[in-house]
Design an enzyme around this catalytic site. Sequence first.
Site, PDB file in Angstrom:
ATOM      1  N   ARG A 110       0.815  -1.229   0.000  1.00  0.00           N
ATOM      2  CA  ARG A 110       0.000   0.000   0.000  1.00  0.00           C
ATOM      3  C   ARG A 110       0.839   1.265   0.000  1.00  0.00           C
ATOM      4  NH1 ARG A 110      -2.454  -3.287   3.568  1.00  0.00           N
ATOM      5  NH2 ARG A 110      -4.298  -4.298   2.724  1.00  0.00           N
ATOM      6  N   LYS A 132       2.945  11.791 -10.889  1.00  0.00           N
ATOM      7  CA  LYS A 132       2.037  10.916 -11.642  1.00  0.00           C
ATOM      8  C   LYS A 132       2.803   9.642 -11.988  1.00  0.00           C
ATOM      9  CE  LYS A 132       0.009  13.682 -14.904  1.00  0.00           C
ATOM     10  NZ  LYS A 132      -0.878  13.782 -16.073  1.00  0.00           N
ATOM     11  N   GLU A 174      10.102  18.493 -25.483  1.00  0.00           N
ATOM     12  CA  GLU A 174       9.473  18.853 -24.209  1.00  0.00           C
ATOM     13  C   GLU A 174      10.101  20.149 -23.689  1.00  0.00           C
ATOM     14  OE1 GLU A 174       6.283  17.538 -23.090  1.00  0.00           O
ATOM     15  OE2 GLU A 174       7.306  15.730 -23.764  1.00  0.00           O
ATOM     16  N   LYS A 202       7.568  23.127 -13.915  1.00  0.00           N
ATOM     17  CA  LYS A 202       6.664  22.004 -13.668  1.00  0.00           C
ATOM     18  C   LYS A 202       6.310  21.920 -12.187  1.00  0.00           C
ATOM     19  CE  LYS A 202       5.214  17.380 -14.579  1.00  0.00           C
ATOM     20  NZ  LYS A 202       5.279  16.156 -15.353  1.00  0.00           N
ATOM     21  N   GLU A 212      -4.381  17.471 -10.657  1.00  0.00           N
ATOM     22  CA  GLU A 212      -4.829  17.758 -12.009  1.00  0.00           C
ATOM     23  C   GLU A 212      -6.304  18.104 -12.104  1.00  0.00           C
ATOM     24  OE1 GLU A 212      -3.216  14.929 -14.734  1.00  0.00           O
ATOM     25  OE2 GLU A 212      -3.433  16.322 -16.396  1.00  0.00           O
ATOM     26  N   ARG A 216      -2.976  22.192 -14.209  1.00  0.00           N
ATOM     27  CA  ARG A 216      -1.949  21.272 -14.654  1.00  0.00           C
ATOM     28  C   ARG A 216      -2.079  20.946 -16.143  1.00  0.00           C
ATOM     29  NH1 ARG A 216       0.529  16.601 -10.676  1.00  0.00           N
ATOM     30  NH2 ARG A 216       1.726  15.530 -12.238  1.00  0.00           N
ATOM     31  N   ASN A 220       0.278  20.227 -20.855  1.00  0.00           N
ATOM     32  CA  ASN A 220       0.012  19.512 -22.106  1.00  0.00           C
ATOM     33  C   ASN A 220       0.074  20.425 -23.316  1.00  0.00           C
ATOM     34  OD1 ASN A 220      -0.229  16.932 -21.161  1.00  0.00           O
ATOM     35  ND2 ASN A 220      -2.377  17.205 -20.611  1.00  0.00           N
ATOM     36  N   HIS A 223       0.442  19.202 -26.877  1.00  0.00           N
ATOM     37  CA  HIS A 223       0.200  17.758 -26.832  1.00  0.00           C
ATOM     38  C   HIS A 223      -1.101  17.294 -27.490  1.00  0.00           C
ATOM     39  CE1 HIS A 223       3.663  17.652 -24.262  1.00  0.00           C
ATOM     40  NE2 HIS A 223       3.549  16.364 -24.018  1.00  0.00           N
ATOM     41  N   HIS A 227      -0.564  13.987 -29.490  1.00  0.00           N
ATOM     42  CA  HIS A 227      -1.186  12.694 -29.168  1.00  0.00           C
ATOM     43  C   HIS A 227      -1.930  12.136 -30.382  1.00  0.00           C
ATOM     44  CE1 HIS A 227      -1.007  13.664 -24.604  1.00  0.00           C
ATOM     45  NE2 HIS A 227       0.038  12.955 -24.979  1.00  0.00           N
ATOM     46  N   HIS A 239       7.955  10.980 -29.347  1.00  0.00           N
ATOM     47  CA  HIS A 239       6.989  11.828 -28.646  1.00  0.00           C
ATOM     48  C   HIS A 239       7.355  13.326 -28.731  1.00  0.00           C
ATOM     49  CE1 HIS A 239       4.156  13.197 -25.646  1.00  0.00           C
ATOM     50  NE2 HIS A 239       5.152  13.720 -24.942  1.00  0.00           N
TER      51      HIS A 239
HETATM   52  N1  NAD Z   1       4.521  10.638 -15.270  1.00  0.00           N
HETATM   53  C1  NAD Z   1       4.554  11.700 -16.053  1.00  0.00           C
HETATM   54  O1  NAD Z   1       4.186  12.808 -15.630  1.00  0.00           O
HETATM   55  C2  NAD Z   1       5.082  11.574 -17.454  1.00  0.00           C
HETATM   56  C3  NAD Z   1       5.348  12.726 -18.196  1.00  0.00           C
HETATM   57  C4  NAD Z   1       5.885  12.574 -19.481  1.00  0.00           C
HETATM   58  C5  NAD Z   1       6.130  11.307 -19.986  1.00  0.00           C
HETATM   59  N2  NAD Z   1       5.852  10.198 -19.244  1.00  0.00           N
HETATM   60  C6  NAD Z   1       6.106   8.845 -19.763  1.00  0.00           C
HETATM   61  O2  NAD Z   1       7.492   8.694 -20.012  1.00  0.00           O
HETATM   62  C7  NAD Z   1       7.665   7.646 -20.983  1.00  0.00           C
HETATM   63  C8  NAD Z   1       8.761   8.027 -21.952  1.00  0.00           C
HETATM   64  O3  NAD Z   1       9.958   8.226 -21.241  1.00  0.00           O
HETATM   65  P1  NAD Z   1      11.362   8.417 -21.988  1.00  0.00           P
HETATM   66  O4  NAD Z   1      11.187   9.318 -23.151  1.00  0.00           O
HETATM   67  O5  NAD Z   1      12.327   8.785 -20.936  1.00  0.00           O
HETATM   68  O6  NAD Z   1      11.646   6.979 -22.634  1.00  0.00           O
HETATM   69  P2  NAD Z   1      12.305   5.621 -22.054  1.00  0.00           P
HETATM   70  O7  NAD Z   1      12.096   5.528 -20.586  1.00  0.00           O
HETATM   71  O8  NAD Z   1      11.817   4.518 -22.891  1.00  0.00           O
HETATM   72  O9  NAD Z   1      13.866   5.830 -22.333  1.00  0.00           O
HETATM   73  C9  NAD Z   1      14.311   5.863 -23.662  1.00  0.00           C
HETATM   74  C10 NAD Z   1      15.417   4.836 -23.923  1.00  0.00           C
HETATM   75  O10 NAD Z   1      16.661   5.359 -23.446  1.00  0.00           O
HETATM   76  C11 NAD Z   1      17.301   4.390 -22.616  1.00  0.00           C
HETATM   77  N3  NAD Z   1      18.065   5.181 -21.651  1.00  0.00           N
HETATM   78  C12 NAD Z   1      17.573   5.835 -20.576  1.00  0.00           C
HETATM   79  N4  NAD Z   1      18.528   6.550 -19.986  1.00  0.00           N
HETATM   80  C13 NAD Z   1      19.666   6.336 -20.679  1.00  0.00           C
HETATM   81  C14 NAD Z   1      20.986   6.817 -20.543  1.00  0.00           C
HETATM   82  N5  NAD Z   1      21.332   7.712 -19.610  1.00  0.00           N
HETATM   83  N6  NAD Z   1      21.911   6.387 -21.431  1.00  0.00           N
HETATM   84  C15 NAD Z   1      21.550   5.520 -22.430  1.00  0.00           C
HETATM   85  N7  NAD Z   1      20.317   5.039 -22.605  1.00  0.00           N
HETATM   86  C16 NAD Z   1      19.375   5.455 -21.739  1.00  0.00           C
HETATM   87  C17 NAD Z   1      16.178   3.576 -22.056  1.00  0.00           C
HETATM   88  O11 NAD Z   1      16.615   2.307 -21.641  1.00  0.00           O
HETATM   89  C18 NAD Z   1      15.242   3.498 -23.250  1.00  0.00           C
HETATM   90  O12 NAD Z   1      15.650   2.494 -24.136  1.00  0.00           O
HETATM   91  C19 NAD Z   1       6.307   7.439 -21.647  1.00  0.00           C
HETATM   92  O13 NAD Z   1       5.761   6.193 -21.236  1.00  0.00           O
HETATM   93  C20 NAD Z   1       5.459   8.585 -21.094  1.00  0.00           C
HETATM   94  O14 NAD Z   1       4.098   8.231 -20.961  1.00  0.00           O
HETATM   95  C21 NAD Z   1       5.342  10.319 -17.982  1.00  0.00           C
HETATM   96 ZN    ZN Z   2       5.023  15.031 -23.368  1.00  0.00          ZN
END
Ligand code: NAD
Ligand code: ZN
Length: 339
Positions: A110, A132, A174, A202, A212, A216, A220, A223, A227, A239
Amino acid sequence: VIVVPVPLAERGYEVLVGAGVRHELARTVPPSAARVAVVTQAGIGVEVDPGREHRVFEMPDGEEAKSLATVEDLCRRFAQWGLTRADAVVAVGGGIVTDTAGFAAAVYHRGVSVVHVPTTLLGQIDAAIGGKTGVNLPEGKNLVGAFWQPRAVLCDTDVLATLPPRERRSGLGELAKYHFLGGGELDALPLDERVAACVAIKAEVVADDEREAGRRAILNYGHTLAHAIEIAGRHDLRHGEAVAVGLVFAGELAHRLGRIDDGRLAEHRRVVAAYDLPSTLPPGLPDDELIELMGRDKKALDGITFVLDGPRGVETVPGVARSDIEAALDAVRSEGDRS
Ligand SMILES: NC(=O)c1ccc[n+]([C@@H]2O[C@H](COP(=O)([O-])OP(=O)(O)OC[C@H]3O[C@@H](n4cnc5c(N)ncnc54)[C@H](O)[C@@H]3O)[C@@H](O)[C@H]2O)c1
Ligand SMILES: [Zn+2]
């Protein structure tokens, strides 16, 4: 080291930004934790020392790995090791890892403490900040999740050196967004200050609207179209690249609605170009399809709601007419792709 506070009502925390800040991990893990489960992916190669007994739990790569199956697998492995409620989880990775491990931490016993060590640019300025967490279902992205604030976030800019170029570009999309959320001329700042400036924006928005309820939504910015582009598929934009196109589209739409002047519209195109990001739609995505995707689940009877720039800054704008949307889409089409 730049310290950015996230002043939340119940329990605020700090985001540390700078070269080598992952070495601050031991002092950010709560003293109650005798053990730490470090969740990461095989290809990341960022080592951390939580300063107490710890074990590394690898999870697979990619959006498919952000699933309930991975959460179950992680929780089972935590239980087999004997991780207790007083212990902690540390997520070391991009948004896939921080979203998934953050959600596992939110539901294991939990809720156990989590510290994020985001290792992608997108993770450092966006995904790991704000609490989030969640995973995807086959029916849609991020459909299961929880608000679960971390104890601390360590944005170590050293680890970005190994980031694949495509991932860096995704983060830059971003980053471009924050220029229009009060960031100003971010591209003039050194990397740590730039990351810290985005985190501060942020953090301020999240602190103002943790669950949200409204404001918040400005995070986006760019976005809505992004999307739709991502769901439509048939291209290989990341993205952040889709967000870049979405920012230019949002600028065009706001300009058309008389919300921003020529100079501010030009600023949208300048920032996106400065980061060498795309400003046109991939060919072959018709207006009808994009508009239907942008309007989905928004239950608007008269036009779609957008997040748009204007005299009071970026805000939610309901009831945007189809003819204006079509004109703005046309402005982000490449020559041969116009209707
Ligand atoms: N929670 C939130 O508020 C929020 C906001 C924006 C995005 N997201 C989520 O984030 C995700 C995307 O995250 P991302 O763009 O970081 O992609 P990701 O986590 O897939 O990372 C991209 C790739 O880079 C590799 N990698 C990571 N760090 C590295 C490093 N230092 N050196 C070499 N390789 C490395 C990872 O293994 C992966 O293959 C999506 O699922 C999205 O929905 C969440
Ligand atoms: Zn985004």
